[in-house]
Design a protein around this motif. Structure first.
Motif, PDB file in Angstrom:
ATOM      1  N   TRP A  17    -126.483 -91.835  68.578  1.00 12.90           N
ATOM      2  CA  TRP A  17    -126.586 -91.235  67.254  1.00 12.90           C
ATOM      3  C   TRP A  17    -127.033 -89.781  67.353  1.00 12.90           C
ATOM      4  O   TRP A  17    -128.046 -89.477  67.975  1.00 12.90           O
ATOM      5  CB  TRP A  17    -127.579 -92.012  66.391  1.00 12.90           C
ATOM      6  N   VAL A  18    -126.267 -88.913  66.693  1.00 16.60           N
ATOM      7  CA  VAL A  18    -126.602 -87.492  66.588  1.00 16.60           C
ATOM      8  C   VAL A  18    -127.279 -87.300  65.235  1.00 16.60           C
ATOM      9  O   VAL A  18    -126.684 -87.565  64.187  1.00 16.60           O
ATOM     10  CB  VAL A  18    -125.347 -86.602  66.687  1.00 16.60           C
ATOM     11  N   ILE A  19    -128.526 -86.855  65.281  1.00 19.04           N
ATOM     12  CA  ILE A  19    -129.310 -86.624  64.069  1.00 19.04           C
ATOM     13  C   ILE A  19    -129.768 -85.173  64.085  1.00 19.04           C
ATOM     14  O   ILE A  19    -130.431 -84.743  65.027  1.00 19.04           O
ATOM     15  CB  ILE A  19    -130.521 -87.579  64.005  1.00 19.04           C
ATOM     16  N   LYS A  20    -129.391 -84.431  63.053  1.00 18.43           N
ATOM     17  CA  LYS A  20    -129.775 -83.025  62.936  1.00 18.43           C
ATOM     18  C   LYS A  20    -129.370 -82.229  64.181  1.00 18.43           C
ATOM     19  O   LYS A  20    -130.130 -81.425  64.702  1.00 18.43           O
ATOM     20  CB  LYS A  20    -131.277 -82.882  62.673  1.00 18.43           C
ATOM     21  N   GLY A  21    -128.159 -82.471  64.689  1.00 17.91           N
ATOM     22  CA  GLY A  21    -127.622 -81.692  65.797  1.00 17.91           C
ATOM     23  C   GLY A  21    -128.082 -82.104  67.180  1.00 17.91           C
ATOM     24  O   GLY A  21    -127.729 -81.454  68.167  1.00 17.91           O
ATOM     25  N   LEU A  22    -128.860 -83.192  67.269  1.00 17.49           N
ATOM     26  CA  LEU A  22    -129.358 -83.660  68.563  1.00 17.49           C
ATOM     27  C   LEU A  22    -129.073 -85.146  68.738  1.00 17.49           C
ATOM     28  O   LEU A  22    -129.306 -85.937  67.816  1.00 17.49           O
ATOM     29  CB  LEU A  22    -130.871 -83.466  68.671  1.00 17.49           C
ATOM     30  N   HIS A  76    -133.016 -97.388  70.706  1.00 18.57           N
ATOM     31  CA  HIS A  76    -133.595 -96.878  71.946  1.00 18.57           C
ATOM     32  C   HIS A  76    -133.596 -95.356  71.864  1.00 18.57           C
ATOM     33  O   HIS A  76    -132.525 -94.746  71.787  1.00 18.57           O
ATOM     34  CB  HIS A  76    -132.763 -97.322  73.156  1.00 18.57           C
ATOM     35  N   ARG A  77    -134.776 -94.768  71.863  1.00 20.03           N
ATOM     36  CA  ARG A  77    -134.845 -93.307  71.832  1.00 20.03           C
ATOM     37  C   ARG A  77    -134.348 -92.757  73.168  1.00 20.03           C
ATOM     38  O   ARG A  77    -134.595 -93.334  74.224  1.00 20.03           O
ATOM     39  CB  ARG A  77    -136.262 -92.838  71.574  1.00 20.03           C
ATOM     40  N   THR A  78    -133.637 -91.646  73.077  1.00 20.24           N
ATOM     41  CA  THR A  78    -133.094 -91.001  74.270  1.00 20.24           C
ATOM     42  C   THR A  78    -133.675 -89.600  74.412  1.00 20.24           C
ATOM     43  O   THR A  78    -134.266 -89.065  73.468  1.00 20.24           O
ATOM     44  CB  THR A  78    -131.556 -90.873  74.193  1.00 20.24           C
ATOM     45  N   GLN A  79    -133.480 -89.030  75.569  1.00 23.77           N
ATOM     46  CA  GLN A  79    -133.807 -87.621  75.714  1.00 23.77           C
ATOM     47  C   GLN A  79    -132.906 -86.855  74.758  1.00 23.77           C
ATOM     48  O   GLN A  79    -131.751 -87.231  74.546  1.00 23.77           O
ATOM     49  CB  GLN A  79    -133.586 -87.153  77.148  1.00 23.77           C
ATOM     50  N   SER A  80    -133.412 -85.809  74.170  1.00 21.51           N
ATOM     51  CA  SER A  80    -132.633 -85.017  73.217  1.00 21.51           C
ATOM     52  C   SER A  80    -131.526 -84.268  73.947  1.00 21.51           C
ATOM     53  O   SER A  80    -131.729 -83.762  75.045  1.00 21.51           O
ATOM     54  CB  SER A  80    -133.521 -84.007  72.501  1.00 21.51           C
ATOM     55  N   ALA A  81    -130.375 -84.223  73.304  1.00 18.05           N
ATOM     56  CA  ALA A  81    -129.249 -83.458  73.834  1.00 18.05           C
ATOM     57  C   ALA A  81    -128.526 -82.838  72.650  1.00 18.05           C
ATOM     58  O   ALA A  81    -128.214 -83.523  71.668  1.00 18.05           O
ATOM     59  CB  ALA A  81    -128.313 -84.362  74.625  1.00 18.05           C
ATOM     60  N   ASN A  90    -138.206 -79.117  69.687  1.00 18.27           N
ATOM     61  CA  ASN A  90    -137.348 -80.082  70.377  1.00 18.27           C
ATOM     62  C   ASN A  90    -135.984 -79.456  70.679  1.00 18.27           C
ATOM     63  O   ASN A  90    -135.463 -79.568  71.785  1.00 18.27           O
ATOM     64  CB  ASN A  90    -137.190 -81.323  69.494  1.00 18.27           C
ATOM     65  N   ARG A  91    -135.395 -78.780  69.697  1.00 15.52           N
ATOM     66  CA  ARG A  91    -134.080 -78.135  69.866  1.00 15.52           C
ATOM     67  C   ARG A  91    -134.167 -77.020  70.898  1.00 15.52           C
ATOM     68  O   ARG A  91    -133.323 -76.902  71.788  1.00 15.52           O
ATOM     69  CB  ARG A  91    -133.581 -77.584  68.535  1.00 15.52           C
ATOM     70  N   ALA A  92    -135.218 -76.191  70.833  1.00 17.34           N
ATOM     71  CA  ALA A  92    -135.380 -75.089  71.782  1.00 17.34           C
ATOM     72  C   ALA A  92    -135.501 -75.613  73.202  1.00 17.34           C
ATOM     73  O   ALA A  92    -134.893 -75.073  74.140  1.00 17.34           O
ATOM     74  CB  ALA A  92    -136.585 -74.233  71.407  1.00 17.34           C
ATOM     75  N   LEU A  93    -136.286 -76.670  73.402  1.00 10.96           N
ATOM     76  CA  LEU A  93    -136.431 -77.259  74.731  1.00 10.96           C
ATOM     77  C   LEU A  93    -135.118 -77.859  75.224  1.00 10.96           C
ATOM     78  O   LEU A  93    -134.768 -77.720  76.394  1.00 10.96           O
ATOM     79  CB  LEU A  93    -137.550 -78.316  74.719  1.00 10.96           C
ATOM     80  N   ALA A  94    -134.387 -78.502  74.322  1.00 11.02           N
ATOM     81  CA  ALA A  94    -133.087 -79.073  74.708  1.00 11.02           C
ATOM     82  C   ALA A  94    -132.095 -77.976  75.093  1.00 11.02           C
ATOM     83  O   ALA A  94    -131.327 -78.127  76.038  1.00 11.02           O
ATOM     84  CB  ALA A  94    -132.528 -79.926  73.572  1.00 11.02           C
ATOM     85  N   GLU A  95    -132.131 -76.855  74.380  1.00 12.83           N
ATOM     86  CA  GLU A  95    -131.215 -75.751  74.679  1.00 12.83           C
ATOM     87  C   GLU A  95    -131.425 -75.179  76.073  1.00 12.83           C
ATOM     88  O   GLU A  95    -130.479 -74.753  76.710  1.00 12.83           O
ATOM     89  CB  GLU A  95    -131.362 -74.643  73.631  1.00 12.83           C
TER      90      GLU A  95
END
Length: 143
Positions: A58-63, A94-99, A134-139
């Motif tokens: 699932w992609v939620i808010k771009g992640l 199941h929570r995943t690492q953000s991507a 979260n988004r900045a770290l994923a980027e």
């Protein structure tokens, strides 16, 4: 070579994983046997591979933020007479690492090698990072 394939889908209208879980608890989002489902217009051509261990990410808010194991695909005929596919899901998220994932329409196949790993069990209880951090770290590839 992997013998299964995953799906990836935008969770439109949800702000976080908890919103998705809340939606899945509504009668509208459940099968007659009480399992969460997502109804889609297209039937996956790779059904056997999906049912051999695939999940929906699932992609939620771009992640990409979580996944659910796909249990089965049910046929649903709408009031308009059109055949649709109900992707029946395991209730546990199941929570995943953000991507990061750019917007797209419908669902897409996601090979196992491209799917983000699940978070360790202990990470579920950690405080959630603010979405911007979260988004900045994923980027930059930290998450």
């Amino acid at each position: 070579m992997d013998k299964y394939v995953n799906l990836i889908k935008l969770s439109v209208g949800t702000e976080n994983v908890e919103d998705l879980a809340d939606w899945h608890r509504t009668k509208r989002a459940q099968t007659t046997d009480g399992l969460p489902r997502h109804v889609t217009r297209m039937w996956p051509k790779r059904e056997a591979e999906i049912l051999n261990g695939g999940s929906i990410y699932w992609v939620i808010k771009g992640l990409i933020q979580c996944r659910q194991r796909i249990l089965r695909l049910d046929e649903v005929i709408g009031q308009d007479g059109i055949r649709r596919c109900a992707i029946v899901l395991e209730p546990e998220l199941h929570r995943t690492q953000s991507a990061i994932k750019r917007p797209f329409q419908g669902w897409r196949y996601l090979p196992p090698g491209d799917a983000p790993p699940d978070l360790p069990k202990g990470r579920k209880t950690e405080e959630v990072l603010p979405p911007e951090l979260n988004r900045a770290l994923a980027e930059i590839g930290v998450l």
